[in-house]
Design an enzyme around this catalytic site. Structure first.
Site, PDB file in Angstrom:
ATOM      1  CB  CYS A  53      -0.948   0.007   1.198  1.00 38.84           C
ATOM      2  SG  CYS A  53      -0.117  -0.106   2.792  1.00 38.84           S
ATOM      3  CG  HIS A 102      16.031   1.858  -2.455  1.00 41.67           C
ATOM      4  ND1 HIS A 102      15.526   3.029  -1.916  1.00 41.67           N
ATOM      5  CD2 HIS A 102      14.941   1.106  -2.785  1.00 41.67           C
ATOM      6  CE1 HIS A 102      14.204   2.989  -1.932  1.00 41.67           C
ATOM      7  NE2 HIS A 102      13.829   1.834  -2.451  1.00 41.67           N
TER       8      HIS A 102
END
Length: 437
Positions: A53, A102
């Site tokens: 989400c 990352h």
């Protein structure tokens, strides 16, 4: 050719929920489109998709110099029926070391909306499992993802970045655990059935509570939430008759005025024979009249009390995040050296091939001037082969020794330059001839 890693993504920082919804991707369908069966000719060799989400990220490995990022971006936009330019405005792109860094950062929950939250690691593991099941991962991503899980484990075991409560619902349950200890022997009541109550129910279950009751003005919603946690829905009109049976109350309704007053709780405590009761009011405006705190053995905390705990814990997590960042950087460099070392084998093959080509050319030039029988010619060819092996032995040993060391890539580049491995065949022969003059 050297392999490259590329990561494209958008998250809660770069795009609003409407944009994240517009560019959401389905794991299996997108990966199949990106890497169809028999994909030998595509620049993308491996891929994985993380879709939650709060973020959508595509991780891929492929041939260096193949414009991986642009290909991934265009396929992503095409899948969602949008223009690449529209997507380009909201995504971030990381390559090689930056992509690895990352991924390690995300898995360690250093990039999450709530610093240190544990859910993201499970989501990455699930995404990797799906990609594996589809046969879309290989040597690069398999190694990278297993290293990612190791890094996340290091961060959690060597720092306290996830050690303290940083959500109101979590802080409320942590406070209850401090007071009651073993939560398995107690009952909890949730007043209200919204998102805060649902989060509180989840944390209560994880804390060991066996029985959760839910009271809500819309009884159907109370039934729905209680069923999800194998609990009991209580009609609001029965609230005060059932409260004596519970030990922990977490209230989070949207009522405009107090739902529980001191006069109500006096009767409840009498029926409980003054056994301790813990009330947490996480509603704004407050659900529980502060005068309740004046009653013996009744402990009331409101959202301001919890916010103070949360802020203290967030400050602690931020401090620990600095340590975690050091671990991420160290592991990024380790993985980068491994990735660079993958160019070792092609270099060794090219080094031997070039040496053999030079030996073969010289043999062909000299053979016609020598009058050798078959046995002598064979012996001379074997001698040339042995010379090639001995000449290459030291450079190859050197490369293998230093491949994954800090300066491994520089050594690799040095050997390729010294032996002109990146020049075309015709240039090599021209250089050799010029060297003879």
């Amino acid at each position: 050719m050297h392999k490259s890693i590329c990561l494209l993504g958008l998250n809660h920082r770069t795009a609003g929920v409407d944009i994240r919804e517009a560019f959401a991707l389905q794991d299996s369908a997108f990966l199949e489109q990106l890497l169809p069966a028999g994909h030998a000719e595509t620049p993308v060799r491996e891929a994985m998709l993380l879709s939650t989400c709060n973020r959508v990220e595509i991780l891929a490995a492929g041939r260096e110099g193949s414009e991986l990022a642009e290909l991934l971006l265009c396929r992503w936009a095409e899948t969602r029926g949008r223009s690449p330019e529209e997507l380009r405005q909201v995504i971030y792109t990381h390559r090689d070391d930056k992509a690895v860094r990352h991924l390690f950062t995300v898995a360690s929950s250093l990039d999450s909306m709530i610093l240190g939250e544990p859910q993201i690691l499970g989501q990455i593991k699930e995404a990797y499992k799906k990609a594996q099941e589809q046969g879309k991962t290989g040597a690069i991503l398999n190694r990278l993802l297993h290293r990612t899980f190791f890094v996340a484990k290091r961060v959690r075991s060597e720092t306290r970045v996830a050690a303290s409560a940083v959500s109101i619902s979590y802080a409320a349950v942590e406070l209850a655990k401090r007071i009651f200890g073993n939560m398995g022997d107690y009952k909890a009541m949730l007043i209200g059935a919204g998102e805060m109550a649902e989060l509180a129910a989840t944390h209560l279950m994880h804390a060991g509570i066996q029985s959760i009751w839910v009271a809500n003005r819309t009884h159907g919603r109370a039934i729905e939430l209680a069923a999800r946690y194998n609990g009991l829905a209580v009609p609001m009109e029965q609230l005060f008759s059932r409260l004596p049976e519970v030990d922990i109350v977490i209230s989070s309704t949207g009522a405009p005025e107090a739902v529980i007053r001191a006069s109500d709780m006096a009767g409840v405590m009498k029926k409980r024979r003054n056994r301790p009761m813990f009330l947490i009011d996480i509603a704004v405006p407050r659900d529980i009249d502060p005068d309740v705190n004046s009653l013996d053995n009744l402990y009331l905390y409101d959202i301001d009390d919890l916010k103070e705990v949360v802020e203290e814990n967030l400050a602690l997590r931020r401090e620990e995040a600095v340590k975690a960042g050091g671990i991420v950087e160290e592991e990024t460099q380790n993985f980068s050296r491994w990735l660079d070392s993958l160019a070792l084998q092609p270099t060794i093959v090219e080094l031997i091939r070039r040496s053999e080509q030079i030996a073969r050319r010289e043999w062909e030039r000299s053979e016609r001037h020598l009058r050798l029988d078959a046995r002598q010619a064979k012996a001379l060819e074997q001698m040339l082969g042995a010379i090639v092996k001995k000449i290459n032995h030291q450079p190859i040993t050197f490369l293998k020794k230093h491949a994954e060391a800090e300066h491994g890539p520089q050594y690799l580049h040095l050997v390729r330059s010294l032996f002109v491995l990146d020049e075309a065949e015709d240039n090599l022969e021209t250089n050799e001839l010029q060297g003879e003059k």
